[in-house]
Design a protein around this motif. Sequence first.
Motif, PDB file in Angstrom:
ATOM      1  N   ASP A 149       0.812  -1.207   0.000  1.00  0.00           N
ATOM      2  CA  ASP A 149       0.000   0.000   0.000  1.00  0.00           C
ATOM      3  C   ASP A 149       0.852   1.265   0.000  1.00  0.00           C
ATOM      4  OD1 ASP A 149       0.886  -0.329   2.599  1.00  0.00           O
ATOM      5  OD2 ASP A 149      -1.085  -0.600   3.448  1.00  0.00           O
TER       6      ASP A 149
ATOM      7  N   HIS B 125      -7.583  12.598  -5.427  1.00  0.00           N
ATOM      8  CA  HIS B 125      -7.611  12.777  -3.973  1.00  0.00           C
ATOM      9  C   HIS B 125      -6.753  13.982  -3.603  1.00  0.00           C
ATOM     10  CE1 HIS B 125      -9.363   8.878  -2.786  1.00  0.00           C
ATOM     11  NE2 HIS B 125      -8.722   8.401  -3.835  1.00  0.00           N
TER      12      HIS B 125
ATOM     13  N   TYR C 101      -4.896  15.330  -0.056  1.00  0.00           N
ATOM     14  CA  TYR C 101      -4.558  15.014   1.330  1.00  0.00           C
ATOM     15  C   TYR C 101      -3.767  16.182   1.908  1.00  0.00           C
ATOM     16  CZ  TYR C 101      -5.074  10.301  -0.697  1.00  0.00           C
ATOM     17  OH  TYR C 101      -5.507   9.197  -1.385  1.00  0.00           O
TER      18      TYR C 101
ATOM     19  N   LEU D 127      -1.254   4.205   1.597  1.00  0.00           N
ATOM     20  CA  LEU D 127      -2.699   4.367   1.713  1.00  0.00           C
ATOM     21  C   LEU D 127      -3.284   3.109   2.340  1.00  0.00           C
ATOM     22  CD1 LEU D 127      -3.326   5.883  -1.831  1.00  0.00           C
ATOM     23  CD2 LEU D 127      -3.044   7.104   0.346  1.00  0.00           C
ATOM     24  N   HIS D 128      -3.924   3.288   3.494  1.00  0.00           N
ATOM     25  CA  HIS D 128      -4.483   2.133   4.205  1.00  0.00           C
ATOM     26  C   HIS D 128      -5.482   2.637   5.233  1.00  0.00           C
ATOM     27  CE1 HIS D 128      -4.524  -1.859   6.021  1.00  0.00           C
ATOM     28  NE2 HIS D 128      -4.561  -1.221   7.181  1.00  0.00           N
TER      29      HIS D 128
ATOM     30  N   THR E 169      -8.009   2.244   3.052  1.00  0.00           N
ATOM     31  CA  THR E 169      -8.552   2.491   1.712  1.00  0.00           C
ATOM     32  C   THR E 169      -7.733   3.589   1.048  1.00  0.00           C
ATOM     33  OG1 THR E 169     -10.092   4.277   2.268  1.00  0.00           O
ATOM     34  CG2 THR E 169     -10.887   2.007   2.618  1.00  0.00           C
ATOM     35  N   GLU E 170      -8.027   3.856  -0.201  1.00  0.00           N
ATOM     36  CA  GLU E 170      -7.316   4.921  -0.908  1.00  0.00           C
ATOM     37  C   GLU E 170      -7.645   6.303  -0.358  1.00  0.00           C
ATOM     38  OE1 GLU E 170      -9.019   6.130  -4.989  1.00  0.00           O
ATOM     39  OE2 GLU E 170      -9.706   4.051  -4.737  1.00  0.00           O
ATOM     40  N   ASP E 171      -8.631   6.392   0.505  1.00  0.00           N
ATOM     41  CA  ASP E 171      -9.005   7.664   1.126  1.00  0.00           C
ATOM     42  C   ASP E 171      -8.170   7.991   2.362  1.00  0.00           C
ATOM     43  OD1 ASP E 171     -11.162   8.096  -0.701  1.00  0.00           O
ATOM     44  OD2 ASP E 171     -12.368   6.682   0.472  1.00  0.00           O
ATOM     45  N   ASP E 172      -7.399   7.026   2.856  1.00  0.00           N
ATOM     46  CA  ASP E 172      -6.712   7.162   4.137  1.00  0.00           C
ATOM     47  C   ASP E 172      -5.197   7.103   3.992  1.00  0.00           C
ATOM     48  OD1 ASP E 172      -9.206   6.952   5.809  1.00  0.00           O
ATOM     49  OD2 ASP E 172      -9.280   5.009   4.777  1.00  0.00           O
ATOM     50  N   VAL E 173      -4.526   8.164   4.447  1.00  0.00           N
ATOM     51  CA  VAL E 173      -3.063   8.187   4.448  1.00  0.00           C
ATOM     52  C   VAL E 173      -2.584   7.528   5.736  1.00  0.00           C
ATOM     53  CG1 VAL E 173      -1.004   9.644   4.506  1.00  0.00           C
ATOM     54  CG2 VAL E 173      -2.950  10.277   3.070  1.00  0.00           C
ATOM     55  N   ASN E 174      -1.817   6.475   5.583  1.00  0.00           N
ATOM     56  CA  ASN E 174      -1.233   5.808   6.741  1.00  0.00           C
ATOM     57  C   ASN E 174       0.126   6.424   7.060  1.00  0.00           C
ATOM     58  OD1 ASN E 174      -1.203   3.890   8.812  1.00  0.00           O
ATOM     59  ND2 ASN E 174      -0.007   2.484   7.568  1.00  0.00           N
TER      60      ASN E 174
END
Length: 118
Positions: free
Chosen positions: A48, A80, A82, A101-102, A104-109
């Motif tokens: 990811d 997106h 961020y 991204l983890h 989902t593609e909406d979430d920056v890890n």
Amino acid sequence: MTFAPSPVAVIALAAISIGFVVRTDAHQAKTGWTYPPACCRDQDVGGDCEAIPAPSISRGPRGFSVFLHAGDHHLTTRSHRYFIPYGNEIPSGDGRYHICLHPTEDDVNCFFAPPDSS
């Protein structure tokens, strides 16, 4: 008679055993450095985490703005935006920008920036 291995033999065996440990919790960037295990959660091919285009990054007074188009990262299927506050970035191991991204593609890890970019 009992067998007691020498300290040198014990150290050598331990070193060999460590060499056979396989990392299954992180993957490498295409340039060869390994993402930290806390950042890379996905075990699928490609993971990811991935390098992202430098022109996608802009620096503002409070942090990094990252704008990714579909395909800029192998998990992005749409555009997106961020925001990563200064101090939340991690120095990258190859001088490039990377993002994980983890879940989902909406979430920056995790977000990696060249050490001199903040």
